[in-house]
Design an enzyme around this catalytic site. Sequence first.
Site, PDB file in Angstrom:
ATOM      1  N   ILE A 164       0.835  -1.194   0.000  1.00 41.13           N
ATOM      2  CA  ILE A 164       0.000   0.000   0.000  1.00 41.13           C
ATOM      3  C   ILE A 164       0.877   1.255   0.000  1.00 41.13           C
ATOM      4  O   ILE A 164       0.546   2.265  -0.631  1.00 41.13           O
ATOM      5  CB  ILE A 164      -0.954  -0.003   1.207  1.00 41.13           C
ATOM      6  N   TYR A 165       1.996   1.210   0.718  1.00 39.77           N
ATOM      7  CA  TYR A 165       2.917   2.344   0.708  1.00 39.77           C
ATOM      8  C   TYR A 165       3.324   2.689  -0.724  1.00 39.77           C
ATOM      9  O   TYR A 165       3.239   3.845  -1.156  1.00 39.77           O
ATOM     10  CB  TYR A 165       4.153   2.007   1.548  1.00 39.77           C
ATOM     11  N   ALA A 166       3.784   1.693  -1.461  1.00 36.29           N
ATOM     12  CA  ALA A 166       4.199   1.922  -2.847  1.00 36.29           C
ATOM     13  C   ALA A 166       3.028   2.394  -3.699  1.00 36.29           C
ATOM     14  O   ALA A 166       3.183   3.276  -4.549  1.00 36.29           O
ATOM     15  CB  ALA A 166       4.803   0.651  -3.428  1.00 36.29           C
TER      16      ALA A 166
END
Length: 349
Positions: A164-166
């Site tokens: 999700i960060y990416a």
Amino acid sequence: MAFGKQSRSFPVQRKIFVTGTAGFIGFHLARRLLEEGFAVLGYDGITDYYDVVLKRQRHQMLLQNSHFRAVEAMLEDQRALDAVVDAFEPDVIVHLAAQAGVRYSLEQPKAYLEANVVGTFHVMEAAKRHAVQHLLMASTSSVYGGNEEMPFAETDKADTPLTIYAATKKATEAMGHAYAHLWDLPTTMFRFFTVYGPWGRPDMAIYKFVDAVLDGRPIDLYNNGHLYRDFTYIDDLVEAIRLLIDAVPERPASAADIEPGDSLSNVAPFRVVNIGNNGRVRLLDFVAAIEAATGMPARRNLMSMQKGDVVATWANADLLHRLTGYRPRTDVRDGVASFVAWYKDYRRV
């Protein structure tokens, strides 16, 4: 020192609004800009994702310079952000603040949507309203995700994020392109590759490794240590950002005007730039550098591959060099030694 019109009396070239100045990279960039004589307004939420004492110490160091002011507020609070930007009237915005940490995104994904996507939208709205000379925003090498061909180039597809960060960082790149196209807002996104150095975050690998080695505890090495990273020393990263501030993208007349290898959009003043050391370092060699710098052996806890992780990262930094004439150059052994020296002084060990 007041914001707004009074700040115009500073003997500076430009006023730069930097988000995340209590963070690792933002702190170092603000210090670099202040040394050059810029007026810098820092904006940081001082969240408790990690030790707030470390964050406040960074800000306190910056506040020793009369050309620096800091505001503590969240990017998600658009009213607060707008009031600060409107009073300061920046010439350039460098947006570094984000919810960091690949692994934490597996536990608290919503925090990444709120900080990285909504917060970035608010920054872009402020940049549009003030028609800043250049908007620069941080992305990450994690956007390359499942790509296997290396070194990673900015013109490669980045459609397979693994966390999700990416995904949130890739979303901000798309949002940045749309704003650049719609509002003729010069925008540069930089993709960072495993940044490390003094004053780093406690959740970073080098901090955890050095802390464990000096304390005689084992370090966790995923994929049995068979990982490769393009480790980028903080001073090199900051120098690259400083030079990119002046490398303002311009909307090309046509796609034919874009040189091969340039990520410049054919429909917007928008560009993506890798900032990496242009080489891979084996994680086990990184650990060996820590052992050499500390003079102590590392106890290795070999583990399987972690969810969302990648085996290797490796930046093609040719575009950065073409735009700025600069290449990151710090050898990992020197960078690790500098971090260890800082850590021992900071932790008094």
